[in-house]
Design a protein around this motif. Structure first.
Motif, PDB file in Angstrom:
ATOM      1  N   LEU A   3      -9.994  72.335 -18.962  1.00  0.00           N
ATOM      2  CA  LEU A   3      -9.576  72.725 -20.298  1.00  0.00           C
ATOM      3  C   LEU A   3      -8.477  71.773 -20.729  1.00  0.00           C
ATOM      4  CD1 LEU A   3      -9.270  76.570 -19.723  1.00  0.00           C
ATOM      5  CD2 LEU A   3     -11.226  75.324 -20.647  1.00  0.00           C
ATOM      6  N   ARG A   4      -8.426  71.461 -22.032  1.00  0.00           N
ATOM      7  CA  ARG A   4      -7.415  70.525 -22.523  1.00  0.00           C
ATOM      8  C   ARG A   4      -6.866  71.037 -23.848  1.00  0.00           C
ATOM      9  NH1 ARG A   4      -6.515  65.049 -21.441  1.00  0.00           N
ATOM     10  NH2 ARG A   4      -5.399  63.963 -23.076  1.00  0.00           N
ATOM     11  N   LEU A   5      -5.548  70.924 -24.016  1.00  0.00           N
ATOM     12  CA  LEU A   5      -4.880  71.298 -25.258  1.00  0.00           C
ATOM     13  C   LEU A   5      -3.851  70.225 -25.584  1.00  0.00           C
ATOM     14  CD1 LEU A   5      -4.098  73.344 -27.527  1.00  0.00           C
ATOM     15  CD2 LEU A   5      -2.482  74.317 -25.890  1.00  0.00           C
ATOM     16  N   GLU A   6      -3.885  69.729 -26.815  1.00  0.00           N
ATOM     17  CA  GLU A   6      -2.875  68.789 -27.312  1.00  0.00           C
ATOM     18  C   GLU A   6      -2.284  69.375 -28.588  1.00  0.00           C
ATOM     19  OE1 GLU A   6      -4.869  65.145 -28.231  1.00  0.00           O
ATOM     20  OE2 GLU A   6      -5.722  64.964 -26.229  1.00  0.00           O
ATOM     21  N   VAL A   7      -0.968  69.388 -28.685  1.00  0.00           N
ATOM     22  CA  VAL A   7      -0.279  69.861 -29.885  1.00  0.00           C
ATOM     23  C   VAL A   7       0.876  68.913 -30.170  1.00  0.00           C
ATOM     24  CG1 VAL A   7       0.875  71.791 -31.024  1.00  0.00           C
ATOM     25  CG2 VAL A   7      -0.809  72.258 -29.253  1.00  0.00           C
ATOM     26  N   ALA A   8       1.058  68.570 -31.448  1.00  0.00           N
ATOM     27  CA  ALA A   8       2.176  67.705 -31.846  1.00  0.00           C
ATOM     28  C   ALA A   8       2.873  68.305 -33.053  1.00  0.00           C
ATOM     29  CB  ALA A   8       1.674  66.301 -32.160  1.00  0.00           C
ATOM     30  N   TRP A   9       4.179  68.030 -33.145  1.00  0.00           N
ATOM     31  CA  TRP A   9       4.982  68.564 -34.238  1.00  0.00           C
ATOM     32  C   TRP A   9       5.890  67.488 -34.812  1.00  0.00           C
ATOM     33  CZ3 TRP A   9       4.710  70.718 -29.362  1.00  0.00           C
ATOM     34  CH2 TRP A   9       4.088  71.952 -29.249  1.00  0.00           C
ATOM     35  N   SER A  21      -3.095  68.686  -8.393  1.00  0.00           N
ATOM     36  CA  SER A  21      -4.551  68.515  -8.286  1.00  0.00           C
ATOM     37  C   SER A  21      -5.330  69.389  -9.259  1.00  0.00           C
ATOM     38  CB  SER A  21      -5.011  68.797  -6.853  1.00  0.00           C
ATOM     39  OG  SER A  21      -4.690  70.129  -6.496  1.00  0.00           O
ATOM     40  N   ASN A  22      -4.691  70.404  -9.845  1.00  0.00           N
ATOM     41  CA  ASN A  22      -5.389  71.322 -10.748  1.00  0.00           C
ATOM     42  C   ASN A  22      -4.925  71.278 -12.196  1.00  0.00           C
ATOM     43  OD1 ASN A  22      -7.092  72.555  -8.777  1.00  0.00           O
ATOM     44  ND2 ASN A  22      -5.262  73.563  -7.992  1.00  0.00           N
ATOM     45  N   SER A  23      -3.829  70.587 -12.475  1.00  0.00           N
ATOM     46  CA  SER A  23      -3.311  70.644 -13.837  1.00  0.00           C
ATOM     47  C   SER A  23      -2.411  69.457 -14.152  1.00  0.00           C
ATOM     48  CB  SER A  23      -2.514  71.937 -14.041  1.00  0.00           C
ATOM     49  OG  SER A  23      -1.352  71.938 -13.246  1.00  0.00           O
ATOM     50  N   VAL A  29       2.926  68.037 -26.799  1.00  0.00           N
ATOM     51  CA  VAL A  29       2.634  68.631 -25.492  1.00  0.00           C
ATOM     52  C   VAL A  29       1.140  68.472 -25.268  1.00  0.00           C
ATOM     53  CG1 VAL A  29       2.513  70.767 -24.168  1.00  0.00           C
ATOM     54  CG2 VAL A  29       4.517  70.295 -25.576  1.00  0.00           C
ATOM     55  N   THR A  30       0.769  67.977 -24.098  1.00  0.00           N
ATOM     56  CA  THR A  30      -0.622  67.906 -23.683  1.00  0.00           C
ATOM     57  C   THR A  30      -0.730  68.631 -22.357  1.00  0.00           C
ATOM     58  OG1 THR A  30      -0.928  65.754 -24.738  1.00  0.00           O
ATOM     59  CG2 THR A  30      -2.542  66.389 -23.064  1.00  0.00           C
ATOM     60  N   MET A  31      -1.681  69.565 -22.279  1.00  0.00           N
ATOM     61  CA  MET A  31      -1.880  70.326 -21.042  1.00  0.00           C
ATOM     62  C   MET A  31      -3.353  70.292 -20.673  1.00  0.00           C
ATOM     63  SD  MET A  31       0.584  73.629 -21.468  1.00  0.00           S
ATOM     64  CE  MET A  31       0.149  74.030 -23.137  1.00  0.00           C
ATOM     65  N   THR A  32      -3.623  70.133 -19.392  1.00  0.00           N
ATOM     66  CA  THR A  32      -4.974  70.261 -18.868  1.00  0.00           C
ATOM     67  C   THR A  32      -4.937  71.216 -17.677  1.00  0.00           C
ATOM     68  OG1 THR A  32      -4.711  68.369 -17.393  1.00  0.00           O
ATOM     69  CG2 THR A  32      -5.669  67.927 -19.562  1.00  0.00           C
ATOM     70  N   ARG A  33      -6.001  71.964 -17.542  1.00  0.00           N
ATOM     71  CA  ARG A  33      -6.128  72.899 -16.425  1.00  0.00           C
ATOM     72  C   ARG A  33      -7.547  72.854 -15.899  1.00  0.00           C
ATOM     73  NH1 ARG A  33      -1.487  72.483 -17.250  1.00  0.00           N
ATOM     74  NH2 ARG A  33       0.017  74.078 -17.775  1.00  0.00           N
ATOM     75  N   LYS A  34      -7.681  72.779 -14.598  1.00  0.00           N
ATOM     76  CA  LYS A  34      -8.992  72.739 -13.943  1.00  0.00           C
ATOM     77  C   LYS A  34      -9.648  74.085 -13.999  1.00  0.00           C
ATOM     78  CE  LYS A  34     -10.362  70.140  -9.947  1.00  0.00           C
ATOM     79  NZ  LYS A  34     -10.014  69.802  -8.599  1.00  0.00           N
TER      80      LYS A  34
END
Length: 104
Positions: free
Chosen positions: A35-41, A79-81, A99-104
């Motif tokens: 899963l991937r989420l990118e948010v900018a302000w 290894s997971n995020s 902020v950019t977040m990824t989660r396996k």
């Protein structure tokens, strides 16, 4: 991830970008989907990386500096995020954060 990112926003913050991908191939490792989420302000005042990390519920001491044009980026990977926080200043003098977040 969405709730964590939405908790980052403060007074004087305007969201300029949001990208949510339910399944992104190879974003944690070359052969893993995640899963991937990118948010900018855009922000009307300077915000340090450690303040954003704190709002995400993270300890800035767990992050490592990464290269970024005219600003500062810090990332926390396992290894997971991955969580990456970037702050900087745009050419018009406004401040920005992402902020950019990824989660396996």
């Amino acid at each position: 991830m969405r709730a964590a990112a939405d908790n980052v926003r403060g007074e004087g913050w305007t969201e300029t970008h949001r990208f949510e991908r339910k399944v992104d191939p190879g974003c944690v490792s070359i052969d893993s989907h995640c899963l991937r989420l990118e948010v900018a302000w855009a922000i009307d005042h300077e915000v340090p990386v450690n303040e954003i990390a704190s709002r995400l519920g993270k300890n800035i001491d767990e992050f490592k500096a990464e290269g970024y044009g005219g600003g500062t980026c810090m990332a926390n990977r396992d290894s997971n995020s991955m969580t990456e926080i970037c702050v900087g200043e745009s050419s018009d003098g406004r401040h920005n954060a992402s902020v950019t977040m990824t989660r396996k």
